[in-house]
Design an enzyme around this catalytic site. Structure first.
Site, PDB file in Angstrom:
ATOM      1  N   SER A  48       0.810  -1.370   0.099  1.00 23.50           N
ATOM      2  CA  SER A  48       0.230   0.339   0.197  1.00 23.50           C
ATOM      3  C   SER A  48       1.001   0.956   0.386  1.00 23.50           C
ATOM      4  O   SER A  48       1.979   1.619   0.384  1.00 23.50           O
ATOM      5  CB  SER A  48      -1.188   0.214   1.639  1.00 23.50           C
TER       6      SER A  48
ATOM      7  N   TYR B 241      -2.699  -0.900  10.604  1.00 23.03           N
ATOM      8  CA  TYR B 241      -2.062  -1.314   9.118  1.00 23.03           C
ATOM      9  C   TYR B 241      -0.870  -0.427   8.859  1.00 23.03           C
ATOM     10  O   TYR B 241      -0.602  -1.311   7.549  1.00 23.03           O
ATOM     11  CB  TYR B 241      -3.371  -0.562   8.349  1.00 23.03           C
TER      12      TYR B 241
HETATM   13  P1  NAP Z   1     -11.667  -6.678  -0.414  1.00 21.64           P
HETATM   14  O1  NAP Z   1     -11.780  -6.028  -1.856  1.00 21.64           O
HETATM   15  O2  NAP Z   1     -11.518  -6.049   0.798  1.00 21.64           O
HETATM   16  O3  NAP Z   1     -10.279  -6.966  -0.377  1.00 21.64           O
HETATM   17  C1  NAP Z   1      -9.856  -7.972   0.434  1.00 21.64           C
HETATM   18  C2  NAP Z   1      -9.546  -9.059  -0.101  1.00 21.64           C
HETATM   19  O4  NAP Z   1      -8.621 -10.167   1.131  1.00 21.64           O
HETATM   20  C3  NAP Z   1     -10.274 -10.799   0.241  1.00 21.64           C
HETATM   21  O5  NAP Z   1     -10.535 -11.295  -1.243  1.00 21.64           O
HETATM   22  C4  NAP Z   1     -10.222 -11.198   0.965  1.00 21.64           C
HETATM   23  O6  NAP Z   1     -10.862 -12.726   0.803  1.00 21.64           O
HETATM   24  C5  NAP Z   1      -9.269 -11.358   1.402  1.00 21.64           C
HETATM   25  N1  NAP Z   1      -8.451 -11.616   2.724  1.00 21.64           N
HETATM   26  C6  NAP Z   1      -9.010 -11.129   3.555  1.00 21.64           C
HETATM   27  N2  NAP Z   1      -8.569 -11.978   5.209  1.00 21.64           N
HETATM   28  C7  NAP Z   1      -8.224 -13.131   4.614  1.00 21.64           C
HETATM   29  C8  NAP Z   1      -7.571 -14.138   5.028  1.00 21.64           C
HETATM   30  N3  NAP Z   1      -7.315 -14.738   6.648  1.00 21.64           N
HETATM   31  N4  NAP Z   1      -6.917 -15.452   4.064  1.00 21.64           N
HETATM   32  C9  NAP Z   1      -6.987 -14.993   3.067  1.00 21.64           C
HETATM   33  N5  NAP Z   1      -7.778 -14.704   2.397  1.00 21.64           N
HETATM   34  C10 NAP Z   1      -8.453 -12.677   2.976  1.00 21.64           C
HETATM   35  O7  NAP Z   1     -10.147  -5.537  -0.956  1.00 21.64           O
HETATM   36  P2  NAP Z   1      -8.843  -4.996  -2.088  1.00 21.64           P
HETATM   37  O8  NAP Z   1      -8.988  -3.528  -1.572  1.00 21.64           O
HETATM   38  O9  NAP Z   1      -9.055  -5.445  -2.625  1.00 21.64           O
HETATM   39  O10 NAP Z   1      -8.209  -5.284  -0.847  1.00 21.64           O
HETATM   40  C11 NAP Z   1      -6.852  -6.166  -1.526  1.00 21.64           C
HETATM   41  C12 NAP Z   1      -5.315  -5.742  -1.612  1.00 21.64           C
HETATM   42  O11 NAP Z   1      -5.173  -4.473  -1.613  1.00 21.64           O
HETATM   43  C13 NAP Z   1      -5.203  -5.754   0.092  1.00 21.64           C
HETATM   44  O12 NAP Z   1      -3.908  -6.288   0.723  1.00 21.64           O
HETATM   45  C14 NAP Z   1      -4.902  -4.160   0.628  1.00 21.64           C
HETATM   46  O13 NAP Z   1      -4.306  -3.613   1.954  1.00 21.64           O
HETATM   47  C15 NAP Z   1      -4.272  -4.065  -0.318  1.00 21.64           C
HETATM   48  N6  NAP Z   1      -4.801  -1.830  -1.097  1.00 21.64           N
HETATM   49  C16 NAP Z   1      -6.187  -1.929  -0.958  1.00 21.64           C
HETATM   50  C17 NAP Z   1      -6.202  -0.699  -1.762  1.00 21.64           C
HETATM   51  C18 NAP Z   1      -7.338  -0.142  -1.666  1.00 21.64           C
HETATM   52  O14 NAP Z   1      -7.718   1.024  -2.000  1.00 21.64           O
HETATM   53  N7  NAP Z   1      -8.299  -0.617  -2.210  1.00 21.64           N
HETATM   54  C19 NAP Z   1      -5.099   0.777  -1.321  1.00 21.64           C
HETATM   55  C20 NAP Z   1      -4.146  -0.097  -1.243  1.00 21.64           C
HETATM   56  C21 NAP Z   1      -3.803  -1.362  -0.619  1.00 21.64           C
HETATM   57  P3  NAP Z   1     -12.240 -13.184   1.143  1.00 21.64           P
HETATM   58  O15 NAP Z   1     -13.083 -11.911   0.567  1.00 21.64           O
HETATM   59  O16 NAP Z   1     -12.429 -14.400   0.668  1.00 21.64           O
HETATM   60  O17 NAP Z   1     -12.314 -12.975   3.429  1.00 21.64           O
END
Ligand code: NAP
Length: 255
Positions: free
Chosen positions: A143, A156
């Site tokens: 991130s 985080y």
């Molecule tokens: P999201 O849709 O909430 O995705 C989070 C994912 O993590 C979900 O697929 C969830 O799986 C999975 N997860 C959570 N706990 C888990 C566990 N214990 N074991 C395996 N999988 C697990 O949000 P996202 O934005 O796509 O996030 C993905 C990554 O991008 C994260 O690392 C986040 O920190 C990073 N990120 C996001 C942003 C943003 O603005 N969106 C910015 C910077 C970084 P389930 O749905 O199957 O539970």
């Protein structure tokens, strides 16, 4: 089709950024292990999209915080597809708490998913690669908050800062094995993790003013960088973080 013949493991492949990454790698020719915890229907959608591109996906329920599940993900790649070449540590979560109110279980959970999970899943992946004397690619979805402060989200930031140092250390330790390790640092991407922000128009508009490209990112924006880092074009790249943030990190405005 830059990844023909490769096998990729993508955590959190049933929603958001992970879904975009798994689909893109599949449509670049890779066979993909699609990990999920709760989003089974999303993971099935991902598999169908990969099949529609002419490749194969295997959906696996695995909680990255559990070491047995981490081994299961890697073993499934070898059993089903004969090996694994690419690991994408994407699964992650965030919780908002003022520092002085942050409870112990919240700290433990965020660190377990965002840092301990990638640590031990990467360990399981590297052990199999070492045994097989195979090179590999590791891409962590970190991130902008591996660098940039985010008040109210100290857990985080700690987890993503830790992921940055894990990546730098492993780039040095695993380089001699032919394994590259890099981070992608997304800015604000429209996914379920940002649900509260997406529903808060004034806050969203204030954020958009700080993004030089004037829009939120998409999972596809991040997936393109993963496809590049997993490809032969990136064979000499290791130990780096790549911003995918529309210029957010460099943005500054006089009030
Ligand atoms: P999201 O849709 O909430 O995705 C989070 C994912 O993590 C979900 O697929 C969830 O799986 C999975 N997860 C959570 N706990 C888990 C566990 N214990 N074991 C395996 N999988 C697990 O949000 P996202 O934005 O796509 O996030 C993905 C990554 O991008 C994260 O690392 C986040 O920190 C990073 N990120 C996001 C942003 C943003 O603005 N969106 C910015 C910077 C970084 P389930 O749905 O199957 O539970």
């Amino acid at each position: 089709m830059r990844l023909q013949g490769k096998v990729a493991i993508v955590t959190g492949g049933g929603s958001g950024i992970g879904q975009g990454i798994a689909k893109r790698l599949g449509c670049e020719g890779a066979r993909v292990i699609i990990d999920y915890v709760g989003s089974e229907a999303g993971a099935d959608d991902t598999r169908r999209a990969i099949e529609a591109c002419g490749s194969q996906g295997e959906v696996v329920q695995a909680d990255v915080t559990k070491m047995d599940d981490d081994r299961k993900l890697v073993d499934t790649a070898w059993d089903r597809f004969g090996s694994a070449d690419i690991l994408v540590n994407n699964a992650g979560m965030e919780k908002r708490s003022d520092f002085w109110d942050t409870p112990e279980d919240e700290y433990d959970k965020v660190m377990a998913v965002n840092l301990r999970g990638p640590f031990f899943l990467t360990q399981a992946f590297v052990r199999r690669l070492r045994e097989a004397q195979k090179p590999g690619r590791i891409v962590n979805i970190s991130s902008v908050h591996e660098d940039m402060a985010f008040p109210g989200f100290t857990t985080y930031c700690c987890s993503k800062g830790g992921l940055r140092m894990m990546m730098r250390n492993l780039a040095v330790e695993l380089g001699p094995l032919g394994i590259t390790v890099n981070n992608i640092a997304p800015g604000a991407i429209a996914t379920p993790i940002n649900k509260a922000l997406l529903e808060d128009k004034p806050k969203l508009n204030a954020l958009l003013k700080n993004i030089p490209l004037g829009r939120l990112g998409t999972p596809e924006d991040v997936a393109g960088m993963v496809a590049f880092l997993a490809s032969d074009d990136a064979s000499y790249i290791s130990g780096a973080t790549f911003l995918v943030d529309g210029g957010l990190m460099r943005s500054y405005h006089e009030q």
